[in-house]
Design an enzyme around this catalytic site. Structure first.
Site, short mmCIF file in Angstrom:
data_model
loop_
_atom_site.label_atom_id
_atom_site.label_comp_id
_atom_site.label_asym_id
_atom_site.label_seq_id
_atom_site.Cartn_x
_atom_site.Cartn_y
_atom_site.Cartn_z
N ALA A 173 5.53 4.28 2.39
CA ALA A 173 6.18 5.47 2.97
C ALA A 173 6.58 5.24 4.41
O ALA A 173 7.69 5.62 4.83
CB ALA A 173 5.24 6.67 2.86
N GLY A 176 0.82 -1.20 0.00
CA GLY A 176 0.00 0.00 0.00
C GLY A 176 0.85 1.25 0.00
O GLY A 176 2.05 1.22 0.32
N CYS A 177 0.25 2.37 -0.35
CA CYS A 177 1.01 3.62 -0.47
C CYS A 177 1.47 4.14 0.90
O CYS A 177 2.66 4.43 1.09
CB CYS A 177 0.19 4.67 -1.21
N PHE A 178 0.56 4.25 1.86
CA PHE A 178 0.97 4.64 3.20
C PHE A 178 1.98 3.63 3.76
O PHE A 178 2.96 4.01 4.42
CB PHE A 178 -0.24 4.72 4.14
N ALA A 179 1.70 2.34 3.53
CA ALA A 179 2.58 1.30 4.05
C ALA A 179 3.99 1.45 3.52
O ALA A 179 4.97 1.28 4.26
CB ALA A 179 2.02 -0.08 3.70
#
Length: 324
Positions: free
Chosen positions: A139, A134-137
């Site tokens: 970063a 995932g994107c948040f994951a």
């Protein structure tokens, strides 16, 4: 040249995949599948590609492509694979959260490897199926993995991250349309965001017991990018922290440790993650920045494809930010 297929090509991640693959030296697009736009030109959904391609969306799949990318809403990838078969040689890269957790990693005999190259590069090189992070994951993990590797996440970690509106997908919603989003910032899913599961599993693969991740996600009034800040107790010096991070990422082609404070514009439209460290008394502040559609989604998916097929890891991903 390998043949690629894209499932769900009319959304933001599908559009980014098309843009990258059209310019990839080792890959060509065989089909772009869409249930809502079959028979229409790609440019009806992605006008930025006008003059670049005449490809049309299709309502049929070629089961013999070398690799297929699933750019579907969460929960829909598993359903699609149940209804559509691909050849045994076709590699699958899923951009949803259907197969990221260990309990979901085996699906109908298919073993999905979590596709974070900075953590699992050798496994990805041998993998046949990938669960793209995932994107948040992405970063957050790239800001914390070196600390977990050194067994330094014993204390709680407080995380604040803000994402652009493209993180909500192409379908309009009450919190993504212009009138609401413009000149506005808000938090959502405080301390319960769905990416916490995959983040914790990866951190715990390096450090058995870690402190709690207190994650507060925010919606920003911009379109692309994630800026994440995380802070926790750290007994060493800032020089020791920088050395720790640089050593962890010494072979990572897309993760850079910055000497100066970072900002979003230096990574937007790239597959880069930039990380900066700052120490205040006994607290270490880690800031990371990525483009949520590239390093947080489609760019990382192509990076995984490159590793799976033995291509140059940077192939098709020599993208530069436009700071001004």
């Amino acid at each position: 040249m390998i043949k690629t297929g894209i499932i769900g090509g009319s959304g933001y991640t599908g559009g980014e995949l098309i843009r990258i693959l059209l310019n990839h030296p080792n890959a060509e697009i065989d089909f772009v599948f869409s249930t809502t736009r079959a028979g229409k030109k790609i440019t009806t959904a992605h006008p930025d590609l006008l003059g670049t391609t005449d490809i049309q969306f299709t309502g049929a799949v070629n089961p013999d492509v070398d690799v297929v990318f699933l750019c579907l809403g969460h929960g829909n990838s598993s359903k699609f694979l149940q209804e559509n078969e691909f050849s045994e040689s076709t590699k699958i890269i899923d951009l949803s959260n259907d197969f990221r957790l260990k309990k979901d990693a085996v699906f109908e005999g298919k073993q999905f490897i979590y596709g974070l190259p900075e953590l699992k590069k050798e496994e990805i090189q041998q993998a046949h199926h990938i669960a793209n992070p995932g994107c948040f994951a992405t970063a957050i993990q790239l800001g914390l993995l070196p600390l977990a590797k050194a067994n330094l996440l014993g204390k709680d970690v407080h995380i604040n991250a803000v994402t652009g509106s493209t993180g909500a997908g192409v379908s309009p919603s009450a919190t993504s349309h212009f009138s609401w989003r413009n000149n506005n910032v808000s938090w959502y899913k405080p301390f319960t965001h769905q990416h916490l599961g995959e983040i914790n599993e990866c951190l715990n693969s390096l450090q058995a017991e870690t402190g709690e991740l207190m994650f507060l996600p925010n919606r920003g009034n911009f379109t692309r990018g994630i800026l994440a800040t995380a802070y926790t107790k750290f007994g060493g010096t800032i020089s020791e922290a920088v050395e720790l991070f640089k050593d962890f990422y010494k072979d990572a082609l897309f993760t850079q440790i910055a000497d100066e404070p970072i900002h979003l514009k230096q990574v937007v439209n790239t597959n880069q993650c930039h990380v900066h460290l700052h120490k205040h008394n006994d607290t270490l502040l880690v800031t990371s920045a990525i483009d949520n559609l590239l390093k947080g989604a489609s760019g990382q998916a192509v990076q995984n494809m490159n590793l799976m097929f033995g291509f140059d890891e940077k192939a098709g991903l020599a993208l530069k930010a436009g700071v001004f």
